[in-house]
Design an enzyme around this catalytic site. Structure first.
Site, PDB file in Angstrom:
ATOM      1  N   ASP A   1      -5.146  -7.036   5.823  1.00 43.51           N
ATOM      2  CA  ASP A   1      -6.389  -6.350   5.461  1.00 43.51           C
ATOM      3  C   ASP A   1      -7.467  -7.391   5.157  1.00 43.51           C
ATOM      4  OD1 ASP A   1      -8.128  -4.397   4.696  1.00 43.51           O
ATOM      5  OD2 ASP A   1      -6.996  -3.707   2.958  1.00 43.51           O
TER       6      ASP A   1
ATOM      7  N   TYR B   1       0.818  -1.215   0.000  1.00 46.11           N
ATOM      8  CA  TYR B   1       0.000   0.000   0.000  1.00 46.11           C
ATOM      9  C   TYR B   1       0.855   1.271   0.000  1.00 46.11           C
ATOM     10  CZ  TYR B   1      -4.044  -2.963   1.098  1.00 46.11           C
ATOM     11  OH  TYR B   1      -5.019  -3.914   1.063  1.00 46.11           O
TER      12      TYR B   1
ATOM     13  N   ASP C   1      -2.676 -17.757   1.808  1.00 45.70           N
ATOM     14  CA  ASP C   1      -3.880 -18.335   1.182  1.00 45.70           C
ATOM     15  C   ASP C   1      -4.379 -19.525   1.986  1.00 45.70           C
ATOM     16  OD1 ASP C   1      -1.471 -19.495   0.392  1.00 45.70           O
ATOM     17  OD2 ASP C   1      -2.258 -20.221  -1.512  1.00 45.70           O
TER      18      ASP C   1
ATOM     19  N   ASP D   1     -10.580  -9.051   7.911  1.00 42.44           N
ATOM     20  CA  ASP D   1     -12.006  -8.931   7.581  1.00 42.44           C
ATOM     21  C   ASP D   1     -12.666 -10.309   7.578  1.00 42.44           C
ATOM     22  OD1 ASP D   1     -12.141  -6.240   7.416  1.00 42.44           O
ATOM     23  OD2 ASP D   1     -12.610  -6.126   5.281  1.00 42.44           O
TER      24      ASP D   1
ATOM     25  N   LYS E   1       3.631 -15.224   1.806  1.00 44.61           N
ATOM     26  CA  LYS E   1       3.671 -16.092   0.635  1.00 44.61           C
ATOM     27  C   LYS E   1       5.142 -16.308   0.284  1.00 44.61           C
ATOM     28  CE  LYS E   1       0.669 -16.935  -2.119  1.00 44.61           C
ATOM     29  NZ  LYS E   1       0.049 -18.257  -2.411  1.00 44.61           N
TER      30      LYS E   1
END
Ligand code: NAD
Length: 363
Positions: free
Chosen positions: A251, A143, A227, A255, A194
């Protein structure tokens, strides 16, 4: 001896002020019933600050925040300010606050209260007793990484670029927050990246491993691909205690984890920086303009955010525990704001929910 604390209260917009009024009741109760003294600075943020100061976060407000032990925020935004310039929008005030306070670790608990177990979309036996804490790196990664932008390639094509970048000090400081918190909870950390396909993930894994060996080898550490973590959160969420991850994966995973609990009006968060600086505590939900001013808002997310402030910035774990178990009691007694209403329960207003909580604290 009376312990003294300074808090900055920023109610903000929409349902923020209604929810914050209930936090004030809890603060007053603590003042009157425990040997605690709170100096409160109250100020505006977001649209309310724009209306008063012409900016969504005034310098003088920021100074008060820096001089506090913790900052408790309600929520910002609403249709009234939709046409304000981007840099003066209510959300810009919150982004500035997070940046200026140097908050690099975002804590999002996903806690399933027994009384609300049916609000989850997962089966009760999967989410029963769930208590996960996601620690998300907040100021680095894709970001913020450079270069970024959209390039015109001149052949009718364009290229969008973002850069995922982490340095060791950024990984270590958020890792340290996660390990420290795990020691106060279930003593287990899952670190998610990852590393199989990203160099920044490989560095993340190496740095977390080195930090663990050097300072935290009493804590159980497991590495997991992000993942797989998303999948495991849905398959078997109770295997997790603390999850530490980067800005982007955090992020998304926070959620997903939050929604295991089913209700936006119940979700608190904390953002922490260096240990000697103030933390910022705010509910996950927004300003809910659709219900603002109607006494329908659930104040528990904001009250639970205040409980996190007691735990993490003021070192008042007993008081935080008392508030959390009072929330449990109120829910068990069947008192519900409309967002969490269920058959056989009693619907209460925002203020009645605050009063019920105080009553539960008294018992
Ligand atoms: P929202 O979280 O405000 O509302 C989503 C839905 O959940 C609405 O139906 C709302 O009524 C309900 N809801 C939210 N909190 C509730 C509570 N405590 N009790 C009962 N019901 C609740 O999200 P949105 O509608 O997408 O955004 C509204 C405004 O809030 C926008 O201006 C947005 O930019 C802003 N926003 C601010 C923050 C923040 O302050 N951190 C976060 C998200 C959105």
């Amino acid at each position: 001896m009376t312990k003294k604390y300074t808090l900055t209260i920023l109610p903000g917009d929409g349902i923020g002020p209604e929810a914050m009024a209930e936090v004030r009741k809890v603060i007053d109760w603590l003042k009157n019933n425990k040997a605690l003294s709170f100096t409160l600075h109250e100020d505006d943020i977001g649209g309310a600050a724009y209306d008063r100061y012409g900016v969504p976060l005034a310098d003088e407000t920021l100074e008060k925040c820096h001089a506090s032990d913790a900052v408790i925020m309600g929520s910002v935004g609403g249709p009234k300010w939709d046409n304000v310039d981007y840099d003066k929008r209510p959300e810009a005030g919150l982004l500035r606050l997070r940046k200026e306070m140097g908050l690099f670790a975002n804590l999002r608990p996903a806690l399933v209260f027994d009384a609300l177990i049916d609000a989850s979309t997962l089966k009760p036996e999967i989410v029963k007793g769930l208590d996960i804490l996601i620690v998300r790196e907040l100021t680095g990664g894709v970001y913020f990484g450079e270069p970024r932008g959209i390039e015109d390639l001149g052949n009718g094509q364009r290229r969008g670029i973002n850069t995922q970048v982490y340095e060791t000090y950024e990984i270590e400081r958020v890792g340290r927050v996660a390990f420290d918190l795990a020691r106060k909870r279930g003593n287990k950390v899952h670190s998610c990246e990852k590393a199989n396909v990203m160099e920044s993930g490989k560095l993340w894994r190496e740095d977390i491993t080195a930090l663990h060996q050097a300072e935290f080898n009493d804590v159980t550490l497991e590495h997991m691909y992000a993942d797989n973590c998303a999948m495991q959160l849905l398959r078997n969420p109770s295997q997790f205690d603390v999850i530490v991850t980067d800005n982007l994966f955090g992020d998304i995973l926070s959620d997903a984890a939050a929604m295991l609990t089913g209700s936006l009006g119940m979700l608190p968060s904390a953002s922490l920086g260096e240990a000697d600086k103030a933390g910022l505590y705010e509910p996950v939900h927004g300003s809910a303009p659709d219900i603002a001013g109607q006494g329908k808002a659930n104040p528990l997310a904001t009250i639970l955010s205040f409980a996190m402030a007691l735990r993490y910035s003021l070192d008042l774990s007993n008081e935080a525990d008392a508030i959390e178990s009072a929330v449990q009691d109120v829910l068990n007694n069947g008192q519900r704001t409309p967002d969490i209403m269920a058959d056989g329960c009693t619907e209460v207003s925002t203020a009645q929910m605050g009063d019920a909580l105080i009553k539960a604290l008294e018992q």
